[in-house]
Design an enzyme around this catalytic site. Structure first.
Site, mmCIF file in Angstrom:
data_model
loop_
_atom_site.group_PDB
_atom_site.id
_atom_site.type_symbol
_atom_site.label_atom_id
_atom_site.label_comp_id
_atom_site.label_asym_id
_atom_site.label_seq_id
_atom_site.Cartn_x
_atom_site.Cartn_y
_atom_site.Cartn_z
ATOM 1 N N PRO A 276 0.824 -1.209 0.000
ATOM 2 C CA PRO A 276 0.000 0.000 0.000
ATOM 3 C C PRO A 276 0.857 1.258 0.000
ATOM 4 C CG PRO A 276 0.066 -0.955 2.206
ATOM 5 C CD PRO A 276 0.888 -1.851 1.316
ATOM 6 N N GLY A 277 0.395 2.267 -0.705
ATOM 7 C CA GLY A 277 1.052 3.561 -0.683
ATOM 8 C C GLY A 277 0.058 4.589 -0.158
ATOM 9 N N CYS A 344 -0.228 29.698 -15.248
ATOM 10 C CA CYS A 344 -0.869 30.154 -16.488
ATOM 11 C C CYS A 344 -1.460 29.015 -17.291
ATOM 12 C CB CYS A 344 0.157 30.892 -17.333
ATOM 13 S SG CYS A 344 1.015 32.110 -16.375
ATOM 14 N N TYR A 373 1.118 11.056 -3.418
ATOM 15 C CA TYR A 373 1.213 11.544 -4.796
ATOM 16 C C TYR A 373 1.011 13.060 -4.854
ATOM 17 C CZ TYR A 373 0.629 6.524 -5.294
ATOM 18 O OH TYR A 373 0.765 5.163 -5.146
HETATM 19 N N1 LLP Z 1 2.577 -1.339 -6.106
HETATM 20 C C1 LLP Z 1 2.767 -1.010 -7.405
HETATM 21 C C2 LLP Z 1 3.460 -1.950 -8.282
HETATM 22 C C3 LLP Z 1 2.288 0.223 -7.892
HETATM 23 O O1 LLP Z 1 2.482 0.540 -9.167
HETATM 24 C C4 LLP Z 1 1.620 1.114 -7.015
HETATM 25 C C5 LLP Z 1 1.115 2.403 -7.486
HETATM 26 C C6 LLP Z 1 1.457 0.719 -5.665
HETATM 27 C C7 LLP Z 1 1.932 -0.500 -5.256
HETATM 28 C C8 LLP Z 1 0.770 1.582 -4.648
HETATM 29 O O2 LLP Z 1 -0.562 1.809 -4.955
HETATM 30 P P1 LLP Z 1 -1.506 2.580 -3.912
HETATM 31 O O3 LLP Z 1 -1.648 1.706 -2.714
HETATM 32 O O4 LLP Z 1 -0.858 3.878 -3.570
HETATM 33 O O5 LLP Z 1 -2.766 2.765 -4.646
HETATM 34 N N2 LLP Z 1 -0.237 9.143 -9.092
HETATM 35 C C9 LLP Z 1 -1.499 8.434 -9.006
HETATM 36 C C10 LLP Z 1 -1.347 7.045 -8.432
HETATM 37 C C11 LLP Z 1 -0.367 6.175 -9.197
HETATM 38 C C12 LLP Z 1 -0.184 4.812 -8.600
HETATM 39 C C13 LLP Z 1 0.941 4.089 -9.241
HETATM 40 N N3 LLP Z 1 1.231 2.811 -8.691
HETATM 41 C C14 LLP Z 1 -2.494 9.272 -8.175
HETATM 42 O O6 LLP Z 1 -2.125 10.363 -7.732
HETATM 43 O O7 LLP Z 1 -3.639 8.878 -7.993
#
Ligand code: LLP
Length: 420
Positions: A276-277, A344, A373
């Site tokens: 999780p991120g 802008c 993010y």
């Molecule tokens: N593992 C992998 C292989 C990933 O590519 C990602 C996110 C995660 C884990 C973590 O995912 P999470 O738990 O955070 O959903 N910039 C975008 C989100 C891009 C996510 C990319 N990969 C935003 O601001 O919504």
């Protein structure tokens, strides 16, 4: 739940008024809550406490050293997608044996660096990548422990730009070719097959796509074991969503996610990894900004704040919703604003038609759920300085990334000799 609540009519970050930090640090800035971060980490771990389990924080969501270190101190591992992220995770104190390396195109140099550190697992995404990893591991006299990232062809039902588990996406190897590719890997020098990995997308607010993907993976693990592979690790990826709009979105809780996952994959007896991120850091961070001007347009009223799309790109890039609130509650009448930044571009819009109390120049607003993010995707577009990041712990705060000076930004450029 987070620790950015109202006390005595104004927003606090844990035990500190946000307005006090703003007065010290200047706006705009990111503000993170240690307590919230630790709480989210613990909730996830509790959901898998009866399993052989490792949480690998997807550091891409927020790579500040203080954030990674806070999680490292709780025992977290890391999911990284570049040598830079790997270096950040190691430097913040996450041991290599708790690090998994994902990403569609690891270069030779990145592979060599990770092999020399002795990371726990490479999540391999293609045959060319497999063969390159084998060559490099062999030349270094190392063995790369690998899982293949499987693309289960499941619709994550999230924003198209952050959906990764459909067959048309660039990620992973197709489920239909998995057995053949595992067989190929088992014969290669420098490679030890140990697991299966998947990640179907980000900001999922429904458990069913996860469940469907996990069911497909269980069948694969059973088939691979029949083929003679020792599969001991199951990396379920990240992706669980957060309530950006608390009035309308109620994503499943980590406990519910854990129950679902264990019910489907538990009997395999694998070590379970999750990545999780957003769920850890998203609601552990806010962006604090100040109203510069209020501009009455024809039929619309613009609240122009000092943060912009270069500081938080999510609304412009993904049409993302973020709650925006005034730092000080007041009894003024509500007014409807388009909330925009000074850059802008028309895309530099955080929200349209939001009701807030009547505000004035100099008033503070908070953009919520900005911990994931946010800072990591910021830029210096319009030669705006990157904004500081502040970490709060109880009644204390620290600047964990200062605002650079203009000299530092301009000084990154250099002139060719013919101009001297
Ligand atoms: N593992 C992998 C292989 C990933 O590519 C990602 C996110 C995660 C884990 C973590 O995912 P999470 O738990 O955070 O959903 N910039 C975008 C989100 C891009 C996510 C990319 N990969 C935003 O601001 O919504």
């Amino acid at each position: 739940m987070d620790h950015f609540g109202f006390k005595q009519g104004e927003i606090y970050a844990e035990d500190l008024p946000v307005s006090k930090i703003a007065a010290d640090v200047g706006t705009p800035f990111y503000c993170y809550s240690t307590e919230t971060l630790i709480r989210h980490y613990n909730v996830f771990c509790a959901a898998f406490s009866d399993q052989d389990f490792l949480l690998c924080y997807a550091v891409k969501a927020n790579t500040n050293q203080a954030i990674i270190k806070t999680l490292a101190q709780q025992g977290s591992g890391a999911d990284v997608v570049s040598e830079g992220e790997l270096r950040r995770a190691l430097q913040a104190g996450i041991p290599a044996r708790k690090i998994v390396y994902s990403g569609v195109a690891k270069t030779e140099q990145e592979m060599a660096f990770a092999l020399n550190q002795g990371i726990f697992q490479f999540n391999v995404e293609s045959q060319p990548e497999l063969h390159q990893l084998s060559r490099i591991a062999e030349s270094l006299g190392k063995t790369a422990a690998i899982a293949f990232r499987i693309n289960p062809d499941v619709d994550a039902k999230t924003h198209a730009k952050i959906s990764t588990g459909k067959s048309e996406n660039k990620f992973g190897i197709p489920l239909s070719r998995a057995r053949e590719i595992y067989a190929e890997a088992a014969k290669l020098p420098g490679i030890r097959v140990q697991g299966v990995d998947l990640h179907i997308g980000s900001q999922l607010t429904d458990l069913e796509p996860f469940a469907e993907a996990f069911r497909r993976i269980v069948t694969l693990v059973e088939d691979l074991r029949t083929d003679g592979h020792e599969i001991t690790v199951l990396d379920l990826g990240g992706g669980l969503g957060i309530p950006y709009d608390r009035a309308t979105t109620k994503p499943p809780l980590p406990t519910e996610y854990g129950e679902m996952a264990k019910k489907i994959v538990g009997h395999l007896g694998c070590k379970i990894i999750i990545e999780p991120g957003r769920l850890l850091v998203g609601n552990a961070g806010i962006l604090v900004s100040k109203v510069i001007y209020i501009k009455q347009g024809e039929g619309r009223k613009f609240l122009i704040i000092d943060a912009a799309m270069n500081d938080l790109v999510r609304p412009s890039m993904y049409d993302a919703y973020h709650e925006i609130v005034a730092v000080k509650q007041n009894d003024a009448n509500l007014s409807t604003y388009d909330i925009v930044g000074p850059v802008c571009e028309t895309g530099d819009t955080f929200a349209r038609d939001r009701e807030l109390p009547e505000l004035e120049s100099g008033d503070l607003v908070v953009i919520r759920s900005a911990g994931a993010y946010g800072a990591v995707m910021s830029s210096t577009y319009n030669t705006r300085r990157l904004i500081p990041e502040v970490l709060v712990k109880g009644g204390e705060y620290a600047i964990v990334r200062p605002r650079p000076s203009y000299e530092e930004i301009i000084g990154l450029d250099s002139l060719p000799t013919w101009m001297e």
